[in-house]
Motif scaffolding. Structure first.
Motif, PDB file in Angstrom:
ATOM      1  N   ALA A 127       0.833  -1.209   0.000  1.00 56.69           N
ATOM      2  CA  ALA A 127       0.000   0.000   0.000  1.00 56.69           C
ATOM      3  C   ALA A 127       0.868   1.259   0.000  1.00 56.69           C
ATOM      4  CB  ALA A 127      -0.923  -0.011   1.215  1.00 56.69           C
ATOM      5  N   ILE A 128       1.976   1.213   0.728  1.00 57.84           N
ATOM      6  CA  ILE A 128       2.855   2.398   0.847  1.00 57.84           C
ATOM      7  C   ILE A 128       3.433   2.795  -0.523  1.00 57.84           C
ATOM      8  CG2 ILE A 128       4.871   0.996   1.544  1.00 57.84           C
ATOM      9  CD1 ILE A 128       4.368   4.302   3.133  1.00 57.84           C
ATOM     10  N   VAL A 129       3.625   1.791  -1.383  1.00 54.80           N
ATOM     11  CA  VAL A 129       4.198   2.078  -2.709  1.00 54.80           C
ATOM     12  C   VAL A 129       3.154   2.797  -3.589  1.00 54.80           C
ATOM     13  CG1 VAL A 129       5.175   1.038  -4.803  1.00 54.80           C
ATOM     14  CG2 VAL A 129       5.823   0.157  -2.551  1.00 54.80           C
ATOM     15  N   GLY A 130       1.908   2.287  -3.557  1.00 57.34           N
ATOM     16  CA  GLY A 130       0.839   2.935  -4.320  1.00 57.34           C
ATOM     17  C   GLY A 130       0.598   4.356  -3.825  1.00 57.34           C
ATOM     18  N   LEU A 131       0.580   4.503  -2.506  1.00 55.26           N
ATOM     19  CA  LEU A 131       0.356   5.812  -1.885  1.00 55.26           C
ATOM     20  C   LEU A 131       1.494   6.784  -2.247  1.00 55.26           C
ATOM     21  CD1 LEU A 131      -1.914   6.635   0.109  1.00 55.26           C
ATOM     22  CD2 LEU A 131      -0.227   6.389   1.949  1.00 55.26           C
ATOM     23  N   SER A 132       2.710   6.261  -2.252  1.00 55.43           N
ATOM     24  CA  SER A 132       3.873   7.094  -2.577  1.00 55.43           C
ATOM     25  C   SER A 132       3.809   7.564  -4.023  1.00 55.43           C
ATOM     26  CB  SER A 132       5.174   6.314  -2.357  1.00 55.43           C
ATOM     27  OG  SER A 132       5.318   6.018  -0.996  1.00 55.43           O
ATOM     28  N   SER A 133       3.410   6.653  -4.900  1.00 52.31           N
ATOM     29  CA  SER A 133       3.329   6.993  -6.315  1.00 52.31           C
ATOM     30  C   SER A 133       2.292   8.092  -6.552  1.00 52.31           C
ATOM     31  CB  SER A 133       2.993   5.717  -7.084  1.00 52.31           C
ATOM     32  OG  SER A 133       2.870   5.996  -8.422  1.00 52.31           O
ATOM     33  N   GLU A 134       1.118   7.937  -5.926  1.00 53.41           N
ATOM     34  CA  GLU A 134       0.058   8.962  -6.032  1.00 53.41           C
ATOM     35  C   GLU A 134       0.544  10.277  -5.417  1.00 53.41           C
ATOM     36  OE1 GLU A 134      -2.979   8.899  -7.387  1.00 53.41           O
ATOM     37  OE2 GLU A 134      -2.539   6.880  -8.153  1.00 53.41           O
ATOM     38  N   GLY A 135       1.095  10.160  -4.220  1.00 52.83           N
ATOM     39  CA  GLY A 135       1.543  11.346  -3.484  1.00 52.83           C
ATOM     40  C   GLY A 135       2.620  12.111  -4.233  1.00 52.83           C
ATOM     41  N   HIS A 136       3.561  11.366  -4.836  1.00 55.72           N
ATOM     42  CA  HIS A 136       4.654  11.993  -5.578  1.00 55.72           C
ATOM     43  C   HIS A 136       4.087  12.869  -6.697  1.00 55.72           C
ATOM     44  CE1 HIS A 136       8.989  12.023  -6.371  1.00 55.72           C
ATOM     45  NE2 HIS A 136       8.722  11.961  -7.683  1.00 55.72           N
ATOM     46  N   GLU A 137       3.108  12.320  -7.402  1.00 53.64           N
ATOM     47  CA  GLU A 137       2.519  13.046  -8.542  1.00 53.64           C
ATOM     48  C   GLU A 137       1.709  14.259  -8.060  1.00 53.64           C
ATOM     49  OE1 GLU A 137       0.222  10.603 -11.153  1.00 53.64           O
ATOM     50  OE2 GLU A 137      -0.228  12.276 -12.500  1.00 53.64           O
ATOM     51  N   VAL A 138       0.821  14.039  -7.077  1.00 51.94           N
ATOM     52  CA  VAL A 138      -0.054  15.123  -6.603  1.00 51.94           C
ATOM     53  C   VAL A 138       0.786  16.258  -5.993  1.00 51.94           C
ATOM     54  CG1 VAL A 138      -1.851  15.717  -4.919  1.00 51.94           C
ATOM     55  CG2 VAL A 138      -2.037  13.606  -6.255  1.00 51.94           C
ATOM     56  N   MET A 139       1.741  15.891  -5.142  1.00 49.27           N
ATOM     57  CA  MET A 139       2.571  16.929  -4.505  1.00 49.27           C
ATOM     58  C   MET A 139       3.434  17.641  -5.547  1.00 49.27           C
ATOM     59  SD  MET A 139       3.763  15.412  -0.812  1.00 49.27           S
ATOM     60  CE  MET A 139       4.209  13.762  -1.332  1.00 49.27           C
ATOM     61  N   GLY A 140       3.902  16.893  -6.551  1.00 48.33           N
ATOM     62  CA  GLY A 140       4.721  17.503  -7.615  1.00 48.33           C
ATOM     63  C   GLY A 140       3.947  18.611  -8.322  1.00 48.33           C
ATOM     64  N   PHE A 141       2.704  18.329  -8.686  1.00 48.84           N
ATOM     65  CA  PHE A 141       1.910  19.341  -9.403  1.00 48.84           C
ATOM     66  C   PHE A 141       1.501  20.481  -8.465  1.00 48.84           C
ATOM     67  CE2 PHE A 141       1.788  15.956 -12.548  1.00 48.84           C
ATOM     68  CZ  PHE A 141       1.958  16.685 -13.720  1.00 48.84           C
ATOM     69  N   ALA A 142       1.170  20.151  -7.215  1.00 48.13           N
ATOM     70  CA  ALA A 142       0.817  21.204  -6.253  1.00 48.13           C
ATOM     71  C   ALA A 142       2.027  22.120  -6.019  1.00 48.13           C
ATOM     72  CB  ALA A 142       0.368  20.573  -4.931  1.00 48.13           C
ATOM     73  N   TRP A 143       3.218  21.517  -6.066  1.00 51.25           N
ATOM     74  CA  TRP A 143       4.452  22.282  -5.831  1.00 51.25           C
ATOM     75  C   TRP A 143       4.659  23.331  -6.920  1.00 51.25           C
ATOM     76  CZ3 TRP A 143       9.523  19.279  -4.206  1.00 51.25           C
ATOM     77  CH2 TRP A 143      10.293  20.120  -3.373  1.00 51.25           C
ATOM     78  N   VAL A 144       4.338  22.953  -8.172  1.00 50.04           N
ATOM     79  CA  VAL A 144       4.474  23.916  -9.276  1.00 50.04           C
ATOM     80  C   VAL A 144       3.624  25.150  -8.977  1.00 50.04           C
ATOM     81  CG1 VAL A 144       4.053  24.316 -11.741  1.00 50.04           C
ATOM     82  CG2 VAL A 144       4.960  22.101 -10.975  1.00 50.04           C
ATOM     83  N   ALA A 145       2.369  24.927  -8.550  1.00 45.76           N
ATOM     84  CA  ALA A 145       1.464  26.042  -8.242  1.00 45.76           C
ATOM     85  C   ALA A 145       2.024  26.890  -7.099  1.00 45.76           C
ATOM     86  CB  ALA A 145       0.086  25.496  -7.888  1.00 45.76           C
ATOM     87  N   LEU A 146       2.547  26.208  -6.086  1.00 42.75           N
ATOM     88  CA  LEU A 146       3.065  26.915  -4.909  1.00 42.75           C
ATOM     89  C   LEU A 146       4.305  27.743  -5.250  1.00 42.75           C
ATOM     90  CD1 LEU A 146       1.844  26.781  -2.113  1.00 42.75           C
ATOM     91  CD2 LEU A 146       3.650  25.204  -1.455  1.00 42.75           C
ATOM     92  N   ILE A 147       5.136  27.216  -6.146  1.00 40.97           N
ATOM     93  CA  ILE A 147       6.347  27.948  -6.550  1.00 40.97           C
ATOM     94  C   ILE A 147       5.948  29.228  -7.299  1.00 40.97           C
ATOM     95  CG2 ILE A 147       8.330  27.876  -8.135  1.00 40.97           C
ATOM     96  CD1 ILE A 147       8.693  24.920  -7.235  1.00 40.97           C
ATOM     97  N   ILE A 148       4.909  29.128  -8.115  1.00 44.65           N
ATOM     98  CA  ILE A 148       4.442  30.316  -8.842  1.00 44.65           C
ATOM     99  C   ILE A 148       3.963  31.372  -7.836  1.00 44.65           C
ATOM    100  CG2 ILE A 148       2.662  31.180 -10.447  1.00 44.65           C
ATOM    101  CD1 ILE A 148       2.948  28.419 -11.906  1.00 44.65           C
ATOM    102  N   VAL A 149       3.205  30.946  -6.819  1.00 40.41           N
ATOM    103  CA  VAL A 149       2.720  31.873  -5.779  1.00 40.41           C
ATOM    104  C   VAL A 149       3.911  32.492  -5.032  1.00 40.41           C
ATOM    105  CG1 VAL A 149       1.446  32.015  -3.590  1.00 40.41           C
ATOM    106  CG2 VAL A 149       0.515  30.667  -5.494  1.00 40.41           C
TER     107      VAL A 149
END
Ligand code: HEM
Length: 170
Positions: A127-149
């Motif tokens: 489960a931790i691997v699936g969660l990590s894969s999802e989390g990596h992607e979601v946080m990566g895209f959220a990070w782009v938005a946060l960097i712009i802010v």
């Protein structure tokens, strides 16, 4: 002028470049040439970000950042502190989730082809691997938005408000 220490400033700009390069490599890896070793470089940069973040946090414990301008509204100070908190969380969690999901794969993990990096004891179905894969992607895209802010806020301070918030990090 009340400014960040030279170590904090150096780490800020090195981490900024490494994180932006890694977001580009992560998001663009499918579109980039296959023979560019994009993913081994992405993983190596990411592990470097993790190591430098731990160094940054250790330095921060002993060297508090200069306080924000007294004229700054309370909500803006709170927003700045919250954004910085999320940045630190992402600087740890994004590399860590990448490391966990890579650990479940068969490809070797190394640091710029110089030495092997140990893997976590996980396998694909965990489960931790699936969660990590999802989390990596979601946080990566959220990070782009946060960097712009973050960049927009820094430029607003420099260009519109003309205070020293950006200069104390230069
Ligand atoms: C600052 C550090 C890092 C950032 C900003 C970052 C960001 C990203 C982003 C935005 C993606 C694309 C997500 C998607 O479209 O699915 C990605 C993919 C990936 N990252 Fe990272 N990453 C970092 C560190 C790492 C580390 C340390 C590793 C492994 C040791 C890693 C392994 C991967 C892998 C294997 C993929 C490809 C997933 C796939 O599409 O199959 N990343 N990364």
């Amino acid at each position: 002028m009340d400014r960040y220490t030279s170590v904090a400033r150096a780490l800020h700009w090195i981490l900024a470049v490494l994180i932006i390069v890694n977001l580009v490599l992560g998001i663009g890896h499918d579109a980039l040439p296959k023979d560019w070793a994009v993913m081994p470089v992405h993983k190596s940069i990411g592990l470097t970000v993790l190591a430098l973040t731990l160094a940054r946090l250790a330095w921060r414990v002993g060297h508090r950042p200069p306080s924000l301008p007294s004229a700054m509204p309370v909500w803006e100070k709170a927003a700045a502190h919250a954004t910085h908190g999320v940045f630190y969380a992402f600087m740890i969690l994004v590399p860590l989730t990448g490391w966990i999901m890579t650990s479940a794969g068969t490809r070797p993990l190394n640091w710029f082809f110089l030495f092997d990096v140990p893997k976590f004891a996980v396998t694909k179905g965990d489960a931790i691997v699936g969660l990590s894969s999802e989390g990596h992607e979601v946080m990566g895209f959220a990070w782009v938005a946060l960097i712009i802010v973050h960049i927009a806020a820094a430029l607003r301070h420099h260009v519109v408000l003309k205070d020293n918030v950006l200069r104390r990090m230069m």
